[in-house]
Write a protein that holds these residues in place. Sequence first.
Motif, PDB file in Angstrom:
ATOM      1  N   PRO A  64       0.807  -1.224   0.000  1.00 51.93           N
ATOM      2  CA  PRO A  64       0.000   0.000   0.000  1.00 51.93           C
ATOM      3  C   PRO A  64       0.839   1.272   0.000  1.00 51.93           C
ATOM      4  O   PRO A  64       0.456   2.276  -0.609  1.00 51.93           O
ATOM      5  N   VAL A  65       1.995   1.245   0.685  1.00 49.79           N
ATOM      6  CA  VAL A  65       2.849   2.433   0.711  1.00 49.79           C
ATOM      7  C   VAL A  65       3.367   2.739  -0.687  1.00 49.79           C
ATOM      8  O   VAL A  65       3.322   3.888  -1.149  1.00 49.79           O
ATOM      9  N   LEU A 141      13.129   2.510  -2.142  1.00 56.12           N
ATOM     10  CA  LEU A 141      13.061   1.962  -3.495  1.00 56.12           C
ATOM     11  C   LEU A 141      11.828   2.478  -4.226  1.00 56.12           C
ATOM     12  O   LEU A 141      11.863   2.699  -5.441  1.00 56.12           O
ATOM     13  N   GLY A 142      10.740   2.668  -3.477  1.00 49.44           N
ATOM     14  CA  GLY A 142       9.544   3.237  -4.082  1.00 49.44           C
ATOM     15  C   GLY A 142       9.772   4.634  -4.620  1.00 49.44           C
ATOM     16  O   GLY A 142       9.145   5.057  -5.592  1.00 49.44           O
ATOM     17  N   HIS A 143      10.701   5.365  -3.987  1.00 51.07           N
ATOM     18  CA  HIS A 143      11.073   6.702  -4.449  1.00 51.07           C
ATOM     19  C   HIS A 143      12.234   6.659  -5.452  1.00 51.07           C
ATOM     20  O   HIS A 143      12.751   7.713  -5.838  1.00 51.07           O
ATOM     21  N   HIS A 144      12.670   5.447  -5.816  1.00 48.26           N
ATOM     22  CA  HIS A 144      13.811   5.247  -6.723  1.00 48.26           C
ATOM     23  C   HIS A 144      15.113   5.793  -6.137  1.00 48.26           C
ATOM     24  O   HIS A 144      16.007   6.205  -6.882  1.00 48.26           O
ATOM     25  N   ARG A 145      15.249   5.759  -4.815  1.00 51.97           N
ATOM     26  CA  ARG A 145      16.482   6.213  -4.151  1.00 51.97           C
ATOM     27  C   ARG A 145      17.444   5.020  -4.036  1.00 51.97           C
ATOM     28  O   ARG A 145      17.793   4.566  -2.934  1.00 51.97           O
ATOM     29  N   THR A 146      17.859   4.515  -5.185  1.00 48.96           N
ATOM     30  CA  THR A 146      18.678   3.293  -5.183  1.00 48.96           C
ATOM     31  C   THR A 146      20.069   3.530  -4.608  1.00 48.96           C
ATOM     32  O   THR A 146      20.680   2.601  -4.083  1.00 48.96           O
ATOM     33  N   TYR A 273       8.289  -2.332  -9.140  1.00 50.03           N
ATOM     34  CA  TYR A 273       6.889  -2.280  -8.721  1.00 50.03           C
ATOM     35  C   TYR A 273       6.313  -0.859  -8.732  1.00 50.03           C
ATOM     36  O   TYR A 273       5.220  -0.636  -9.281  1.00 50.03           O
ATOM     37  N   PRO A 274       7.018   0.132  -8.162  1.00 51.18           N
ATOM     38  CA  PRO A 274       6.462   1.497  -8.246  1.00 51.18           C
ATOM     39  C   PRO A 274       6.331   1.967  -9.690  1.00 51.18           C
ATOM     40  O   PRO A 274       5.377   2.665 -10.038  1.00 51.18           O
ATOM     41  N   LEU A 275       7.295   1.591 -10.535  1.00 52.61           N
ATOM     42  CA  LEU A 275       7.254   1.993 -11.927  1.00 52.61           C
ATOM     43  C   LEU A 275       6.086   1.330 -12.659  1.00 52.61           C
ATOM     44  O   LEU A 275       5.378   1.968 -13.443  1.00 52.61           O
ATOM     45  N   ILE A 276       5.871   0.042 -12.394  1.00 54.52           N
ATOM     46  CA  ILE A 276       4.755  -0.675 -13.020  1.00 54.52           C
ATOM     47  C   ILE A 276       3.427  -0.065 -12.595  1.00 54.52           C
ATOM     48  O   ILE A 276       2.486   0.033 -13.388  1.00 54.52           O
ATOM     49  N   SER A 277       3.351   0.350 -11.328  1.00 55.44           N
ATOM     50  CA  SER A 277       2.130   0.998 -10.853  1.00 55.44           C
ATOM     51  C   SER A 277       1.850   2.271 -11.641  1.00 55.44           C
ATOM     52  O   SER A 277       0.708   2.538 -12.035  1.00 55.44           O
ATOM     53  N   ARG A 278       2.894   3.046 -11.909  1.00 59.01           N
ATOM     54  CA  ARG A 278       2.715   4.274 -12.693  1.00 59.01           C
ATOM     55  C   ARG A 278       2.370   3.952 -14.150  1.00 59.01           C
ATOM     56  O   ARG A 278       1.540   4.623 -14.761  1.00 59.01           O
TER      57      ARG A 278
END
Length: 422
Positions: A64-65, A141-146, A273-278
Amino acid sequence: MRRRALARLMGSTVLSQAFLSGAGFLVAFILLHRLGLEPYGFYVLVSVALILLVSLQGAFFQVPVVLALSRTSLEERQSFVGGLMRSRTRLALWLAGLALGVDALVWAAGLVDTEHALLVGVGALTAVAMLRREFSRAVLLGHHRTGDVLLGDLIYVALLVGGTFGATFLPLATVFAVASVGVAALVSGELLSRRLWRFEPWDREGSRHAVRDISVQGGWAVLGATVHWSFSQGYTYLVAALLDVRAVAALAATRLLLMPINLLSLGVNQSLYPLISRWHEAVGLREVFRRQAWITAVLLALGLLYCAGVWLLRDWFSEVVLKKTIQGHEHLLLLWSAVFLVMLVRDQVSNLLVVCLKLRALSQLTTVCSVLAVMAIWFAIPVWGTEGAVAGILIGEALNMLGMLVLLRKEMRRQPKTGAPA
């Protein structure tokens, strides 16, 4: 996201997972060489329990986050993440306190010896640190702060490997080896949490309804994660009960050689996953499926190449690296290779279904597959030993993957051919 940015994101994630995979191998190497099969087997049993807790947290809180990062305003996101963080922390501490209390009572009753009681207690404290680290890591990772994640992983790996090696010189070495996991997770988690706070501070009070808002979908996700763990990881307890702890160590040692495939898939999933969501919000499921299919094909090719390399070096790993003669290690390697390749495809398909919020269907499917897999493992172990356990896992994973493909096909049929979300 442009191709160059996507490649940079994937590259950082793969590098991070390579460090974690290497650390896992080094820890197993150290424990097997310095302590032997039985102490390593107990270490594996604790590690499997930690994997369950991390999976449950990821299923309920992290999905959910990550979805919220692309669907809410900054103020809403800060309140939502803050509310979940507060609830997550309280729950983790409450569960750890409960585990410590039960452990103390069992030890006082004389049902377990001091070493095993300490192992459980240290494992409970380690879980608190591990859960905090994994939560902050997933949000970053959700913020792409790799870059931040990679730094945290490097610190974790250094402390874990160094701590494990030092633990082998101490009495109660297995207890201290588990404690080294906790220390590494604590330090790394603190760094990741600070980096996350510096990048996007969250509301420390947070939404008091955050957990309630995700309780239905989160509950189904937790059920799915639990039943999947029961055959993908929980088989170790069946092996320990039906065979012995040394058999658990033998399975873990051969499985370890194929773990880089799983860690690669996990790392790519967390970053994608965050990218796929977008993507799903912007272009719909059909186009996302096409893109994901190409990514899966590349990952599968890399996995096949790695399996071929491990097979060619199988005797060298057994005789030179592990210095342990494991009965039937060739059959185990072949079975584990098949399991991890199936899991790699299954992970990518599940990403698409989670984005579509098909958590209830996923949980129901995984429950059926889990029951069938556990039954297969239960009946196969007395006949084929350790190979039977892996064969049962393969049955469960293959059925799970095929079922997910059926669900995904149905979902794609429901959407317009234009690709816009239904």
